[in-house]
Design a protein around this motif. Structure first.
Motif, mmCIF file in Angstrom:
data_model
loop_
_atom_site.group_PDB
_atom_site.id
_atom_site.type_symbol
_atom_site.label_atom_id
_atom_site.label_comp_id
_atom_site.label_asym_id
_atom_site.label_seq_id
_atom_site.Cartn_x
_atom_site.Cartn_y
_atom_site.Cartn_z
ATOM 1 N N PRO A 182 0.798 -1.228 0.000
ATOM 2 C CA PRO A 182 0.000 0.000 0.000
ATOM 3 C C PRO A 182 0.836 1.287 0.000
ATOM 4 O O PRO A 182 0.364 2.335 -0.430
ATOM 5 N N LEU A 183 2.073 1.217 0.460
ATOM 6 C CA LEU A 183 2.922 2.411 0.482
ATOM 7 C C LEU A 183 3.423 2.783 -0.904
ATOM 8 O O LEU A 183 3.767 3.940 -1.145
ATOM 9 N N PHE A 184 3.484 1.824 -1.795
ATOM 10 C CA PHE A 184 4.076 2.072 -3.097
ATOM 11 C C PHE A 184 3.042 2.346 -4.186
ATOM 12 O O PHE A 184 3.363 2.925 -5.207
ATOM 13 N N GLY A 185 1.803 1.946 -3.984
ATOM 14 C CA GLY A 185 0.751 2.207 -4.960
ATOM 15 C C GLY A 185 0.987 1.488 -6.267
ATOM 16 O O GLY A 185 1.960 0.772 -6.448
ATOM 17 N N ARG A 186 0.046 1.685 -7.179
ATOM 18 C CA ARG A 186 0.167 1.091 -8.507
ATOM 19 C C ARG A 186 0.845 2.053 -9.449
ATOM 20 O O ARG A 186 0.884 3.245 -9.211
ATOM 21 N N LYS A 187 1.311 1.525 -10.551
ATOM 22 C CA LYS A 187 2.053 2.340 -11.508
ATOM 23 C C LYS A 187 1.216 3.513 -12.030
ATOM 24 O O LYS A 187 1.694 4.621 -12.142
ATOM 25 N N SER A 188 -0.048 3.279 -12.323
ATOM 26 C CA SER A 188 -0.884 4.366 -12.852
ATOM 27 C C SER A 188 -1.059 5.478 -11.817
ATOM 28 O O SER A 188 -1.109 6.637 -12.158
ATOM 29 N N ASP A 189 -1.144 5.106 -10.524
ATOM 30 C CA ASP A 189 -1.248 6.117 -9.467
ATOM 31 C C ASP A 189 0.021 6.956 -9.408
ATOM 32 O O ASP A 189 -0.027 8.170 -9.262
ATOM 33 N N ALA A 190 1.163 6.307 -9.524
ATOM 34 C CA ALA A 190 2.441 7.016 -9.438
ATOM 35 C C ALA A 190 2.633 7.960 -10.622
ATOM 36 O O ALA A 190 3.194 9.034 -10.480
ATOM 37 N N GLU A 191 2.158 7.552 -11.783
ATOM 38 C CA GLU A 191 2.310 8.405 -12.965
ATOM 39 C C GLU A 191 1.488 9.679 -12.836
ATOM 40 O O GLU A 191 1.872 10.727 -13.326
ATOM 41 N N ASN A 192 0.343 9.599 -12.164
ATOM 42 C CA ASN A 192 -0.543 10.748 -12.023
ATOM 43 C C ASN A 192 -0.217 11.604 -10.803
ATOM 44 O O ASN A 192 -0.730 12.703 -10.664
ATOM 45 N N ALA A 193 0.621 11.099 -9.901
ATOM 46 C CA ALA A 193 0.904 11.813 -8.658
ATOM 47 C C ALA A 193 1.890 12.951 -8.903
ATOM 48 O O ALA A 193 2.832 12.828 -9.663
ATOM 49 N N ALA A 194 1.625 14.053 -8.224
ATOM 50 C CA ALA A 194 2.560 15.173 -8.283
ATOM 51 C C ALA A 194 3.430 15.113 -7.045
ATOM 52 O O ALA A 194 3.033 14.612 -6.015
ATOM 53 N N GLY A 195 4.625 15.631 -7.131
ATOM 54 C CA GLY A 195 5.508 15.645 -5.975
ATOM 55 C C GLY A 195 6.913 15.239 -6.359
ATOM 56 O O GLY A 195 7.215 15.011 -7.530
ATOM 57 N N ILE A 196 7.738 15.111 -5.330
ATOM 58 C CA ILE A 196 9.142 14.787 -5.591
ATOM 59 C C ILE A 196 9.508 13.401 -5.060
ATOM 60 O O ILE A 196 10.672 13.099 -4.852
ATOM 61 N N GLY A 197 8.515 12.565 -4.821
ATOM 62 C CA GLY A 197 8.754 11.176 -4.462
ATOM 63 C C GLY A 197 9.406 10.994 -3.107
ATOM 64 O O GLY A 197 9.075 11.659 -2.130
ATOM 65 N N TRP A 198 10.369 10.070 -3.068
ATOM 66 C CA TRP A 198 11.016 9.714 -1.805
ATOM 67 C C TRP A 198 11.805 10.870 -1.210
ATOM 68 O O TRP A 198 12.010 10.925 -0.001
ATOM 69 N N GLY A 216 10.717 13.868 -1.007
ATOM 70 C CA GLY A 216 9.711 14.540 -0.197
ATOM 71 C C GLY A 216 9.507 13.847 1.139
ATOM 72 O O GLY A 216 9.328 14.503 2.174
ATOM 73 N N VAL A 217 9.543 12.518 1.126
ATOM 74 C CA VAL A 217 9.434 11.755 2.374
ATOM 75 C C VAL A 217 10.625 12.070 3.273
ATOM 76 O O VAL A 217 10.471 12.294 4.479
ATOM 77 N N LEU A 218 11.803 12.108 2.688
ATOM 78 C CA LEU A 218 13.017 12.443 3.437
ATOM 79 C C LEU A 218 12.872 13.792 4.120
ATOM 80 O O LEU A 218 13.131 13.940 5.317
ATOM 81 N N PHE A 219 12.431 14.794 3.364
ATOM 82 C CA PHE A 219 12.278 16.139 3.928
ATOM 83 C C PHE A 219 11.193 16.179 5.003
ATOM 84 O O PHE A 219 11.343 16.847 6.021
#
Length: 87
Positions: A30-46, A48-51
């Motif tokens: 559930p933390l990684f989501g599906r590929k289609s969700d990731a393609e549509n998501a805005a942000g800077i990925g991991w 952003g989690v680090l920050f």
């Protein structure tokens, strides 16, 4: 090439399979989501989690977060995911 394939396999395993940590079996899917969700998501990925973790000082500064164990960070994120599901 062999090392790269091994790394990809490890990442795929963590993303899709049940992982035994201490006495708990956890699926981080559930933390990684599906590929289609990731393609549509805005942000800077991991990054952003680090920050976010550094901002909240959960593990300390950005350097401390970078040095934190992978499974420690994944368990924290999984715990937050479970909290959000309870709301």
């Amino acid at each position: 090439m062999l090392a790269l394939l091994w790394m990809v396999n490890c990442i795929r395993y963590i993303q899709n399979e049940d992982v035994q940590i201490y006495s708990h079996t956890i699926n981080f899917g559930p933390l990684f989501g599906r590929k289609s969700d990731a393609e549509n998501a805005a942000g800077i990925g991991w990054t952003g989690v680090l920050f976010s973790l550094a901002e909240n000082r959960v593990f300390g500064t950005v350097k401390d977060v970078e040095a934190a164990g992978l499974f420690d960070v994944l368990l924290l994120l999984y715990n937050e995911h479970l909290k959000e599901g309870r709301k």
